[in-house]
Design a protein around this motif. Sequence first.
Motif, PDB file in Angstrom:
ATOM      1  N   ARG A 536      47.132 -12.922  16.145  1.00 21.20           N
ATOM      2  CA  ARG A 536      47.687 -11.702  16.751  1.00 21.20           C
ATOM      3  C   ARG A 536      48.583 -12.067  17.940  1.00 21.20           C
ATOM      4  O   ARG A 536      49.648 -11.467  18.134  1.00 21.20           O
ATOM      5  CB  ARG A 536      46.561 -10.778  17.212  1.00 21.20           C
ATOM      6  CG  ARG A 536      45.772 -10.129  16.088  1.00 21.20           C
ATOM      7  CD  ARG A 536      44.838  -9.045  16.610  1.00 21.20           C
ATOM      8  NE  ARG A 536      43.859  -8.701  15.597  1.00 21.20           N
ATOM      9  CZ  ARG A 536      42.616  -9.166  15.559  1.00 21.20           C
ATOM     10  NH1 ARG A 536      42.198 -10.004  16.513  1.00 21.20           N
ATOM     11  NH2 ARG A 536      41.787  -8.811  14.606  1.00 21.20           N
ATOM     12  N   LEU A 539      51.824 -13.312  16.661  1.00 21.71           N
ATOM     13  CA  LEU A 539      52.662 -12.236  16.134  1.00 21.71           C
ATOM     14  C   LEU A 539      53.313 -11.438  17.267  1.00 21.71           C
ATOM     15  O   LEU A 539      54.443 -10.955  17.125  1.00 21.71           O
ATOM     16  CB  LEU A 539      51.829 -11.317  15.237  1.00 21.71           C
ATOM     17  CG  LEU A 539      52.605 -10.368  14.322  1.00 21.71           C
ATOM     18  CD1 LEU A 539      53.490 -11.145  13.357  1.00 21.71           C
ATOM     19  CD2 LEU A 539      51.638  -9.470  13.564  1.00 21.71           C
ATOM     20  N   GLN A 549      51.619 -12.609   9.767  1.00 20.07           N
ATOM     21  CA  GLN A 549      51.609 -11.333   9.045  1.00 20.07           C
ATOM     22  C   GLN A 549      50.702 -11.408   7.825  1.00 20.07           C
ATOM     23  O   GLN A 549      49.903 -10.497   7.557  1.00 20.07           O
ATOM     24  CB  GLN A 549      53.033 -10.967   8.622  1.00 20.07           C
ATOM     25  CG  GLN A 549      53.952 -10.571   9.756  1.00 20.07           C
ATOM     26  CD  GLN A 549      55.392 -10.393   9.309  1.00 20.07           C
ATOM     27  OE1 GLN A 549      55.743 -10.733   8.162  1.00 20.07           O
ATOM     28  NE2 GLN A 549      56.228  -9.876  10.181  1.00 20.07           N
ATOM     29  N   GLN A 550      50.818 -12.504   7.083  1.00 21.25           N
ATOM     30  CA  GLN A 550      50.029 -12.643   5.859  1.00 21.25           C
ATOM     31  C   GLN A 550      48.532 -12.744   6.164  1.00 21.25           C
ATOM     32  O   GLN A 550      47.708 -12.093   5.505  1.00 21.25           O
ATOM     33  CB  GLN A 550      50.479 -13.885   5.091  1.00 21.25           C
ATOM     34  CG  GLN A 550      49.747 -14.097   3.774  1.00 21.25           C
ATOM     35  CD  GLN A 550      50.272 -15.295   3.006  1.00 21.25           C
ATOM     36  OE1 GLN A 550      51.234 -15.916   3.415  1.00 21.25           O
ATOM     37  NE2 GLN A 550      49.640 -15.600   1.892  1.00 21.25           N
ATOM     38  N   ALA A 553      47.276  -9.372   7.436  1.00 22.23           N
ATOM     39  CA  ALA A 553      47.334  -8.292   6.436  1.00 22.23           C
ATOM     40  C   ALA A 553      46.131  -8.324   5.508  1.00 22.23           C
ATOM     41  O   ALA A 553      45.684  -7.283   5.016  1.00 22.23           O
ATOM     42  CB  ALA A 553      48.622  -8.400   5.623  1.00 22.23           C
TER      43      ALA A 553
END
Length: 559
Positions: A536, A539, A549-550, A553
């Motif tokens: 996090r 990101l 992101q992957q 997600a």
Amino acid sequence: MQRLRAIVFAAVLLAAGLGQAPAAIAASVDDWRVDLDKIGNTLGLQHPDPYTRIGREAFARNLESLKRRLPELSEEQRVVEAMRLVASIGDGHTFLEPTGDAFKEWYPIRLYRFSDGIFVTSAHKSVAGLAGAQVLEIGGMPAAEALDRARALMGADNDIGASENVAALSNAGLAKGLGLADASGALPVKARLRDGRVRALKLVPQPGGSGLGWRFRSEVFGASIGDYPDWVAAFGASPSSAFRTPDAARPLHLRYRRHYIGVPLPERDAYYMQVNYVLDHEDEAFNAFFRRAMAEVDKQKPRRLIVDWRYNSGGDGSKLTAMIAEFIRRGDAPPWRELYVLTGRKTFSAAVGAVEEFLVRTPATFVGEPAGAGLNSFGDAGTFKFEHAQLSLSCSRRRHWGRSDSHDPYTPVDVPAVFSFADYIAGRDPAVDPILVGEEMRALHLIAASDGGAAVRRVYAQRQARFHGVPWWTAARDDPMTSAGYALVDQGKLADALEVLTVDAEANPGLWRAWNNVGDLELKNGHREAGLAAYRRSLQLNPGNAEAQQVLAEPAKTP
């Protein structure tokens, strides 16, 4: 003390007009405007990118402003303003120097800024008592402020290199243009002498050569008055000429300041070499020195090999390939265990190229201050004369873009080591001495490879406590730390790898890739929440980070 009184007496004579040479005929305002336009055009045509720092429009505005103000300025002020204009480009190879007779008089001291103040590192024999004095005021203002004025006259790639640009304070014409000297050229100075007494003096300029090229010599040597034997170095009160001959009684970094020297230190399990120019010398060619010195290293097999570039202002970069080859060909089985490369504010031009060679080609630890320029800068300067204004322009004609795409103005330093005058005059060396006594001076990624994560964490904490306020220092270099961390992964040492990569991220908190690595290792170590938290953070730093992101997600699928 009689010599210091003579300075004041000479200043009185000078103010009375005795012994003054007839003033040279100054160029007209129109001639100056012509030359200023030529200087601007030369920069635009010759320099690969003269407006990176200041911008084309800002430079043009400043040039036009100077042309308008010329009638209001004295000849010395015109030169100072022209030098300041060119220096605003922010390139250490691009600068103006005055060549006229009004700028061939020099004060009999050389100044150097240490961590504990501004000191005279070399004084002319006529004022030998000033060698080693601390300068408190210059021209009626704090010495540091006067130095800043002088620094603004010479181009520099970074603030470390700019700290070398104090030679203008030794020139009477430039001191007048800066508003520091009086009309006669005498320079008011307040200094604390070596015996602790504070004295107000007036330094009287003496005739000498033209140009500021002497600033590239080591701090033990003086300005353009007389010759080497005419100057007295602060260290040991020795004639400056003494440093042109090796003397084993002096500290290693002061043993020989002429070109290059190799010193076996078997009692310290070390070998020290100092390289002060990237040029052939009449005594020994540059690469011949490295062949000879490395043959001595082969024979001695020292634990610590120290290569000192702190006093190297450059030379012929084409010689570096053969130099670094001496280290590369020993890379599979080096005769040393620890390699240290020392850099400092005078490390410049081709010497920065040498730093990059060691950075890319060897497992070296870097100690000292950053070099006077970053790994990517300009160079290969040409010289252009402007006869009306009597100015000489040095202008870069080539962009040196190395193997790195870094725009960092600083070369890497793993362990800071900055001289105080107290250390300097006592013969202590904050870079070399800790290495020789066996303190842990290796780069963190080298400690990681041999000693693991706990050792990295311990040394990192120690260095943070000592150096956290140093603005140009970063404790860990990301690329080698990442390599060291994943090498530990390959060895199955996941906990060690996590510690190494976490230290890397803490040392480089704004680097999203480092937090990706932490997230990856936290998950590999079974720390699910900590791993997701690291991703996090990554990101947040880089919203386009596909890996984060992957993982975020589909956290349930993340091992």
